[in-house]
Design a protein around this motif. Structure first.
Motif, mmCIF file in Angstrom:
data_model
loop_
_atom_site.group_PDB
_atom_site.id
_atom_site.type_symbol
_atom_site.label_atom_id
_atom_site.label_comp_id
_atom_site.label_asym_id
_atom_site.label_seq_id
_atom_site.Cartn_x
_atom_site.Cartn_y
_atom_site.Cartn_z
ATOM 1 N N VAL A 1 -40.870 38.022 -2.523
ATOM 2 C CA VAL A 1 -42.011 38.063 -2.305
ATOM 3 C C VAL A 1 -42.458 37.624 -1.078
ATOM 4 C CG1 VAL A 1 -44.395 37.991 -3.388
ATOM 5 C CG2 VAL A 1 -42.731 38.527 -4.729
ATOM 6 N N ASP A 2 -43.084 38.675 -0.212
ATOM 7 C CA ASP A 2 -43.463 37.803 1.179
ATOM 8 C C ASP A 2 -44.955 37.341 1.166
ATOM 9 O OD1 ASP A 2 -41.173 38.546 2.753
ATOM 10 O OD2 ASP A 2 -41.604 40.499 2.027
ATOM 11 N N ALA A 3 -45.870 37.897 0.254
ATOM 12 C CA ALA A 3 -47.001 37.356 0.107
ATOM 13 C C ALA A 3 -47.581 37.849 -1.492
ATOM 14 C CB ALA A 3 -48.068 38.380 1.130
ATOM 15 N N VAL B 1 -43.914 34.475 -9.440
ATOM 16 C CA VAL B 1 -43.726 33.903 -8.227
ATOM 17 C C VAL B 1 -43.393 32.361 -8.214
ATOM 18 C CG1 VAL B 1 -44.850 35.721 -6.845
ATOM 19 C CG2 VAL B 1 -46.092 33.521 -7.525
ATOM 20 N N GLY B 2 -43.850 31.680 -9.325
ATOM 21 C CA GLY B 2 -43.835 30.265 -9.361
ATOM 22 C C GLY B 2 -42.740 29.937 -10.141
ATOM 23 N N GLY B 3 -41.778 30.896 -10.393
ATOM 24 C CA GLY B 3 -40.593 30.545 -11.465
ATOM 25 C C GLY B 3 -39.466 29.755 -10.673
ATOM 26 N N GLU B 4 -38.480 29.367 -11.409
ATOM 27 C CA GLU B 4 -37.471 28.702 -10.990
ATOM 28 C C GLU B 4 -36.859 29.283 -9.610
ATOM 29 O OE1 GLU B 4 -34.839 26.837 -13.519
ATOM 30 O OE2 GLU B 4 -36.374 26.345 -14.937
ATOM 31 N N GLN B 5 -36.595 30.660 -9.791
ATOM 32 C CA GLN B 5 -35.742 31.422 -8.677
ATOM 33 C C GLN B 5 -36.961 32.165 -8.019
ATOM 34 O OE1 GLN B 5 -33.198 34.047 -10.960
ATOM 35 N NE2 GLN B 5 -31.403 32.473 -11.029
ATOM 36 N N LYS B 6 -36.870 31.926 -6.709
ATOM 37 C CA LYS B 6 -38.082 32.582 -5.818
ATOM 38 C C LYS B 6 -37.724 34.173 -5.595
ATOM 39 C CE LYS B 6 -39.707 32.596 -1.069
ATOM 40 N NZ LYS B 6 -40.735 33.440 -1.528
ATOM 41 N N ILE C 1 -42.391 43.188 -13.789
ATOM 42 C CA ILE C 1 -42.693 42.715 -12.552
ATOM 43 C C ILE C 1 -41.427 42.840 -11.500
ATOM 44 C CG2 ILE C 1 -43.972 41.146 -10.995
ATOM 45 C CD1 ILE C 1 -45.727 40.500 -13.486
ATOM 46 N N ASP C 2 -40.543 41.783 -12.004
ATOM 47 C CA ASP C 2 -39.243 41.824 -11.344
ATOM 48 C C ASP C 2 -38.689 42.926 -10.784
ATOM 49 O OD1 ASP C 2 -37.322 39.751 -10.278
ATOM 50 O OD2 ASP C 2 -36.007 40.881 -11.737
ATOM 51 N N ASP C 3 -38.528 43.929 -11.737
ATOM 52 C CA ASP C 3 -38.190 45.365 -11.467
ATOM 53 C C ASP C 3 -38.649 45.786 -10.102
ATOM 54 O OD1 ASP C 3 -36.213 47.549 -11.860
ATOM 55 O OD2 ASP C 3 -37.996 48.644 -12.766
ATOM 56 N N ALA C 4 -40.121 45.879 -10.398
ATOM 57 C CA ALA C 4 -40.845 46.744 -9.391
ATOM 58 C C ALA C 4 -40.765 45.884 -8.063
ATOM 59 C CB ALA C 4 -42.279 46.628 -9.829
ATOM 60 N N VAL C 5 -40.810 44.492 -8.201
ATOM 61 C CA VAL C 5 -40.479 43.859 -6.678
ATOM 62 C C VAL C 5 -39.199 43.961 -6.242
ATOM 63 C CG1 VAL C 5 -40.361 41.390 -5.926
ATOM 64 C CG2 VAL C 5 -42.337 42.066 -7.406
ATOM 65 N N ARG C 6 -38.256 44.068 -6.848
ATOM 66 C CA ARG C 6 -36.865 44.047 -6.386
ATOM 67 C C ARG C 6 -36.548 45.617 -5.920
ATOM 68 N NH1 ARG C 6 -34.447 39.334 -6.739
ATOM 69 N NH2 ARG C 6 -35.254 38.064 -7.982
ATOM 70 N N THR C 7 -37.308 46.607 -6.385
ATOM 71 C CA THR C 7 -37.222 47.954 -6.284
ATOM 72 C C THR C 7 -37.726 47.935 -4.717
ATOM 73 O OG1 THR C 7 -36.943 48.648 -8.164
ATOM 74 C CG2 THR C 7 -37.615 50.188 -6.601
ATOM 75 N N ALA C 8 -39.126 47.572 -4.628
ATOM 76 C CA ALA C 8 -39.910 47.772 -3.213
ATOM 77 C C ALA C 8 -39.250 46.822 -2.393
ATOM 78 C CB ALA C 8 -41.252 47.068 -3.451
ATOM 79 N N ALA C 9 -38.568 45.606 -2.744
ATOM 80 C CA ALA C 9 -38.064 44.520 -1.473
ATOM 81 C C ALA C 9 -36.724 45.535 -1.046
ATOM 82 C CB ALA C 9 -37.437 43.431 -1.931
ATOM 83 N N ALA C 10 -35.954 46.361 -1.607
ATOM 84 C CA ALA C 10 -34.986 47.240 -1.163
ATOM 85 C C ALA C 10 -35.558 48.215 0.101
ATOM 86 C CB ALA C 10 -34.251 48.032 -1.939
ATOM 87 N N ASN C 11 -36.850 48.309 0.123
ATOM 88 C CA ASN C 11 -37.417 49.073 1.223
ATOM 89 C C ASN C 11 -38.204 48.391 2.350
ATOM 90 O OD1 ASN C 11 -36.468 51.637 -0.020
ATOM 91 N ND2 ASN C 11 -38.046 51.168 -1.449
ATOM 92 N N GLY C 12 -38.385 47.067 2.166
ATOM 93 C CA GLY C 12 -39.014 46.370 3.074
ATOM 94 C C GLY C 12 -39.638 45.025 2.486
ATOM 95 N N ARG C 13 -40.893 44.617 3.211
ATOM 96 C CA ARG C 13 -41.423 43.326 2.871
ATOM 97 C C ARG C 13 -42.288 43.745 1.546
ATOM 98 N NH1 ARG C 13 -44.046 40.316 7.747
ATOM 99 N NH2 ARG C 13 -44.246 38.744 6.023
ATOM 100 N N VAL C 14 -42.657 42.565 0.783
ATOM 101 C CA VAL C 14 -43.300 42.845 -0.383
ATOM 102 C C VAL C 14 -44.798 41.906 -0.601
ATOM 103 C CG1 VAL C 14 -43.114 42.580 -3.151
ATOM 104 C CG2 VAL C 14 -41.071 43.438 -1.881
#
Length: 94
Positions: A48-50, A40-45, A11-24
């Motif tokens: 993820v926008d929504a 999304v509830g982990g210690e490090q935010k 999930i982290d890999d997919a989110v960070r890849t997507a975030a490089a292109n815009g909102r997630v």
């Protein structure tokens, strides 16, 4: 083999890849919703926008659990273990 750490890393890999292109917008269904909630509830935010969690908020017990298990056994006996029906239900849910 499924592991929680592996799922969170995926999930982290997919989110960070997507975030490089815009909102997630992260959406998770069933177990994916539970794992995404942990993400999304982990210690490090994470970036993820929504977040949408679908069909993952109840812990079945009693009659609900018995019904789920009966349906799951029935689906396991279908061709493709009922994947076509599951995909149809998921499409309608989302």
């Amino acid at each position: 083999t499924f592991t929680l750490e592996g799922a969170l890393a995926t999930i982290d890999d997919a989110v960070r890849t997507a975030a490089a292109n815009g909102r997630v917008l992260l959406a998770g269904h069933s177990m994916g919703g539970l794992v995404s909630t942990a993400y999304v509830g982990g210690e490090q935010k994470p970036p993820v926008d929504a977040f949408i969690a679908a069909s993952c908020t109840a812990i079945p017990r009693g009659v609900g659990l018995a019904t789920y298990r009966t349906l799951a056994r029935g689906f396991d006996r279908l061709p493709g273990r009922g994947a076509r029906i599951a995909e149809w239900v998921l499409d309608r849910t989302l």
